[in-house]
Design an enzyme around this catalytic site. Structure first.
Site, PDB file in Angstrom:
ATOM      1  N   GLU A  93       0.820  -1.207   0.000  1.00  0.00           N
ATOM      2  CA  GLU A  93       0.000   0.000   0.000  1.00  0.00           C
ATOM      3  C   GLU A  93       0.853   1.255   0.000  1.00  0.00           C
ATOM      4  O   GLU A  93       1.929   1.281   0.586  1.00  0.00           O
ATOM      5  CB  GLU A  93      -0.866   0.022   1.267  1.00  0.00           C
ATOM      6  CG  GLU A  93      -1.831  -1.128   1.334  1.00  0.00           C
ATOM      7  CD  GLU A  93      -2.559  -1.202   2.675  1.00  0.00           C
ATOM      8  OE1 GLU A  93      -2.686  -0.164   3.351  1.00  0.00           O
ATOM      9  OE2 GLU A  93      -3.001  -2.309   3.014  1.00  0.00           O
ATOM     10  N   CYS A 106       3.250   8.233   1.420  1.00  0.00           N
ATOM     11  CA  CYS A 106       3.687   7.255   2.417  1.00  0.00           C
ATOM     12  C   CYS A 106       3.860   5.933   1.675  1.00  0.00           C
ATOM     13  O   CYS A 106       2.926   5.456   1.037  1.00  0.00           O
ATOM     14  CB  CYS A 106       2.616   7.132   3.501  1.00  0.00           C
ATOM     15  SG  CYS A 106       2.938   5.816   4.683  1.00  0.00           S
ATOM     16  N   CYS A 113       5.738  -7.797   7.386  1.00  0.00           N
ATOM     17  CA  CYS A 113       6.738  -7.268   8.320  1.00  0.00           C
ATOM     18  C   CYS A 113       7.047  -8.333   9.359  1.00  0.00           C
ATOM     19  O   CYS A 113       6.170  -9.081   9.772  1.00  0.00           O
ATOM     20  CB  CYS A 113       6.195  -6.013   8.997  1.00  0.00           C
ATOM     21  SG  CYS A 113       7.370  -5.231  10.128  1.00  0.00           S
ATOM     22  N   CYS A 117       4.848  -6.057  16.051  1.00  0.00           N
ATOM     23  CA  CYS A 117       4.190  -5.111  16.967  1.00  0.00           C
ATOM     24  C   CYS A 117       2.716  -5.525  17.123  1.00  0.00           C
ATOM     25  O   CYS A 117       2.034  -5.779  16.129  1.00  0.00           O
ATOM     26  CB  CYS A 117       4.296  -3.680  16.448  1.00  0.00           C
ATOM     27  SG  CYS A 117       6.000  -3.100  16.300  1.00  0.00           S
ATOM     28  N   CYS A 120      -0.302  -3.658  15.201  1.00  0.00           N
ATOM     29  CA  CYS A 120      -0.097  -3.322  13.792  1.00  0.00           C
ATOM     30  C   CYS A 120      -0.636  -4.386  12.843  1.00  0.00           C
ATOM     31  O   CYS A 120      -0.360  -5.577  13.009  1.00  0.00           O
ATOM     32  CB  CYS A 120       1.395  -3.112  13.543  1.00  0.00           C
ATOM     33  SG  CYS A 120       1.765  -2.667  11.844  1.00  0.00           S
ATOM     34  N   GLU A 161       9.392  -2.765   7.855  1.00  0.00           N
ATOM     35  CA  GLU A 161      10.385  -2.054   8.659  1.00  0.00           C
ATOM     36  C   GLU A 161      11.533  -1.654   7.718  1.00  0.00           C
ATOM     37  O   GLU A 161      12.313  -2.498   7.277  1.00  0.00           O
ATOM     38  CB  GLU A 161      10.880  -2.982   9.782  1.00  0.00           C
ATOM     39  CG  GLU A 161      12.128  -2.522  10.518  1.00  0.00           C
ATOM     40  CD  GLU A 161      12.057  -1.069  11.025  1.00  0.00           C
ATOM     41  OE1 GLU A 161      11.070  -0.679  11.647  1.00  0.00           O
ATOM     42  OE2 GLU A 161      13.025  -0.325  10.756  1.00  0.00           O
ATOM     43  N   SER A 192      10.740   5.959   9.271  1.00  0.00           N
ATOM     44  CA  SER A 192      10.257   5.553  10.589  1.00  0.00           C
ATOM     45  C   SER A 192      10.748   4.144  10.910  1.00  0.00           C
ATOM     46  O   SER A 192      10.676   3.245  10.066  1.00  0.00           O
ATOM     47  CB  SER A 192       8.723   5.591  10.575  1.00  0.00           C
ATOM     48  OG  SER A 192       8.210   5.179  11.811  1.00  0.00           O
ATOM     49  N   SER A 215       9.538   4.874  16.467  1.00  0.00           N
ATOM     50  CA  SER A 215       8.272   4.399  17.021  1.00  0.00           C
ATOM     51  C   SER A 215       8.531   3.953  18.449  1.00  0.00           C
ATOM     52  O   SER A 215       9.032   2.856  18.684  1.00  0.00           O
ATOM     53  CB  SER A 215       7.745   3.228  16.184  1.00  0.00           C
ATOM     54  OG  SER A 215       7.452   3.686  14.882  1.00  0.00           O
ATOM     55  N   LEU A 216       8.219   4.816  19.381  1.00  0.00           N
ATOM     56  CA  LEU A 216       8.540   4.533  20.782  1.00  0.00           C
ATOM     57  C   LEU A 216       7.360   3.836  21.464  1.00  0.00           C
ATOM     58  O   LEU A 216       7.498   2.729  21.982  1.00  0.00           O
ATOM     59  CB  LEU A 216       8.919   5.841  21.486  1.00  0.00           C
ATOM     60  CG  LEU A 216       9.567   5.708  22.857  1.00  0.00           C
ATOM     61  CD1 LEU A 216      10.826   4.866  22.816  1.00  0.00           C
ATOM     62  CD2 LEU A 216       9.892   7.100  23.433  1.00  0.00           C
ATOM     63  N   ASN A 299      -5.080   3.188  15.430  1.00  0.00           N
ATOM     64  CA  ASN A 299      -6.115   2.783  14.485  1.00  0.00           C
ATOM     65  C   ASN A 299      -6.541   1.379  14.861  1.00  0.00           C
ATOM     66  O   ASN A 299      -5.706   0.488  14.963  1.00  0.00           O
ATOM     67  CB  ASN A 299      -5.570   2.792  13.049  1.00  0.00           C
ATOM     68  CG  ASN A 299      -5.385   4.209  12.557  1.00  0.00           C
ATOM     69  OD1 ASN A 299      -6.321   4.986  12.496  1.00  0.00           O
ATOM     70  ND2 ASN A 299      -4.151   4.558  12.241  1.00  0.00           N
ATOM     71  N   CYS A 342      -2.054   2.113   7.476  1.00  0.00           N
ATOM     72  CA  CYS A 342      -1.361   1.121   6.655  1.00  0.00           C
ATOM     73  C   CYS A 342      -1.711  -0.311   7.007  1.00  0.00           C
ATOM     74  O   CYS A 342      -2.082  -0.639   8.109  1.00  0.00           O
ATOM     75  CB  CYS A 342       0.131   1.329   6.753  1.00  0.00           C
ATOM     76  SG  CYS A 342       0.755   1.133   8.415  1.00  0.00           S
TER      77      CYS A 342
HETATM   78  N1  SAH Z   1       8.223  -0.297  10.813  1.00  0.00           N
HETATM   79  C1  SAH Z   1       8.316   1.127  10.911  1.00  0.00           C
HETATM   80  C2  SAH Z   1       7.449   1.892   9.935  1.00  0.00           C
HETATM   81  C3  SAH Z   1       6.071   1.398   9.638  1.00  0.00           C
HETATM   82  S1  SAH Z   1       4.771   1.709  10.757  1.00  0.00           S
HETATM   83  C4  SAH Z   1       8.030   1.564  12.324  1.00  0.00           C
HETATM   84  O1  SAH Z   1       7.737   0.735  13.153  1.00  0.00           O
HETATM   85  O2  SAH Z   1       8.178   2.748  12.609  1.00  0.00           O
HETATM   86  C5  SAH Z   1       4.503   3.448  10.796  1.00  0.00           C
HETATM   87  C6  SAH Z   1       3.970   3.910  12.141  1.00  0.00           C
HETATM   88  O3  SAH Z   1       2.614   3.476  12.346  1.00  0.00           O
HETATM   89  C7  SAH Z   1       4.762   3.330  13.313  1.00  0.00           C
HETATM   90  O4  SAH Z   1       4.960   4.319  14.286  1.00  0.00           O
HETATM   91  C8  SAH Z   1       3.837   2.257  13.812  1.00  0.00           C
HETATM   92  O5  SAH Z   1       4.128   1.891  15.122  1.00  0.00           O
HETATM   93  C9  SAH Z   1       2.496   2.904  13.628  1.00  0.00           C
HETATM   94  N2  SAH Z   1       1.356   1.978  13.664  1.00  0.00           N
HETATM   95  C10 SAH Z   1       1.305   0.689  13.304  1.00  0.00           C
HETATM   96  N3  SAH Z   1       0.079   0.184  13.497  1.00  0.00           N
HETATM   97  C11 SAH Z   1      -0.675   1.183  13.975  1.00  0.00           C
HETATM   98  C12 SAH Z   1      -2.034   1.291  14.377  1.00  0.00           C
HETATM   99  N4  SAH Z   1      -2.865   0.251  14.322  1.00  0.00           N
HETATM  100  N5  SAH Z   1      -2.453   2.485  14.826  1.00  0.00           N
HETATM  101  C13 SAH Z   1      -1.629   3.560  14.878  1.00  0.00           C
HETATM  102  N6  SAH Z   1      -0.349   3.519  14.517  1.00  0.00           N
HETATM  103  C14 SAH Z   1       0.137   2.344  14.077  1.00  0.00           C
END
Ligand code: SAH
Length: 353
Positions: A93, A106, A113, A117, A120, A161, A192, A215-216, A299, A342
């Protein structure tokens, strides 16, 4: 036996010149076709090279531009979400967003991935494969061509990632920055990462003036490890150390992303802990790193079971950070009506392999 074909879209102008030399063609052909390739023309559509040249190129290289499999346009803000199909049928996407200062895309860095997480959607089926440099670039080119727009900025925040696909991503960043190509300034590019510390150090060495986003999502290891498995490999202290090194080397401000999940990390107490963590680790008497926290109400993804922090909690969280000297913004929600977050469209597309 033939050598592995090169990916035409992944070649630098110099590599393209070398290729033409190897094919017995003049080097200036590279200058003829490079800008066109980056505008989205396939070799077959180019009128300034002959049939024989095209045939030689086809012998030596592969050419593929991601195909628009689905396209959703937000009625609210014009955000366009693409589901792109790649040469092998896999889908990723990309989202085209319109801001006052220009158009940002984006893009995805991998099919799926491996990071796991918990909140996600992109990681649910694991990692299928890395995208190639040509596929990374192809998303930008294909979207710009389809929408008939110039892309001014890029965020690598789609599926995957990026630092787990390091070499292709770096090649892509350099390609997209070239004045003969899309000419997108490094300062308009954000990458990111969930926190692959060794790769953050490698990236710092390259001194590309892009913006790094971390992404903390949590202020302590217990909470972070529970939602982000990567934290068990590189904990918060080691991640913030890498951030300090990155800033020292590049002078570029780092932004932190913090997804607010109801009942997990969204209380005022959590905000205070986060402010303390960042201030203590990144702002010593000698360090004056500007810190910016981007708050993203999570989300909701059916499979994860996590729910959004309510608007009041988000406000209180942001206010607490500001009170403690940390700049915080709440991520504007673009494309709310088209699931612009995403990973969700790819999962929804039942025939995706
Ligand atoms: N792998 C990378 C980039 C892709 S995700 C990363 O972890 O940063 C881009 C951002 O969206 C990251 O901060 C991720 O943690 C966040 N993200 C993923 N799923 C999400 C969700 N369901 N709601 C809000 N943010 C989300």
């Amino acid at each position: 036996m033939t050598d592995q074909k090169q990916e035409l879209l992944a070649l630098t102008p110099t590599e393209l010149e070398d290729l033409f030399t190897a094919l017995g063609e003049p080097r200036y052909r590279a200058k003829q076709i490079f800008p066109q390739l980056h505008r989205g023309l396939s070799p077959d559509e180019m009128t300034n090279i002959g049939k024989q040249t095209r045939a030689r190129l086809a012998e030596a290289t592969t050419y593929f531009l991601p195909r628009v499999r689905r396209k959703l346009v937000s009625a609210l803000d014009g955000t366009i979400k693409y589901l792109f199909e790649l040469a092998d049928g896999h889908c990723v996407e990309s989202v085209l967003m319109h801001y006052e200062h220009g158009t940002t895309i984006c893009i995805s860095s991998q099919v799926g991935c491996a990071m796991g997480c918990k909140f996600c959607a992109s990681t649910i089926g694991g990692k299928v494969r890395n995208l190639t440099a040509g596929e990374l670039l192809g998303q930008v080119i294909a979207a710009a061509r389809d929408a008939g727009e110039r892309v001014d900025g890029i965020v690598m925040m789609g599926i995957g990632e990026p630092l787990d696909n390091f070499d292709a991503v770096v090649r892509f960043l350099k390609l997209v920055n070239l004045p003969e190509g899309l000419n997108i300034g490094y300062r308009h590019i954000s990458l990111s990462t969930c926190g692959l510390v060794d790769r953050i150090d490698r990236l710092a060495e390259l001194e590309l003036p892009i913006t790094l986003s971390i992404s903390l999502h949590a202020a302590n290891d217990e909470t972070r490890s529970a939602i982000m498995p990567v934290n068990r490999r590189w904990n918060i202290a080691s991640l913030l150390d890498a951030c300090r090194r990155y800033f020292a080397k590049t002078g570029r401000r780092i932004s932190f992303e913090y997804t607010l999940i109801a009942g997990k990390n969204d209380t005022v107490q959590d905000a205070r802990e986060l402010a303390l963590l960042l201030n203590r680790n990144l702002r010593t008497r000698t360090d004056t790193m500007p810190i910016h926290v981007n708050l993203i109400p999570v989300n909701e993804v059916a499979e994860t079971g996590f729910s959004r922090a309510d608007a009041g909690a988000v406000k209180r969280f942001a206010a607490e950070l500001e009170k403690n000297g940390i700049r915080a913004t709440v991520r504007r929600r673009l494309g709310a009506d088209i699931q612009a977050a995403c990973g969700q469209l790819r999962r929804e597309s039942a025939t995706d392999k």
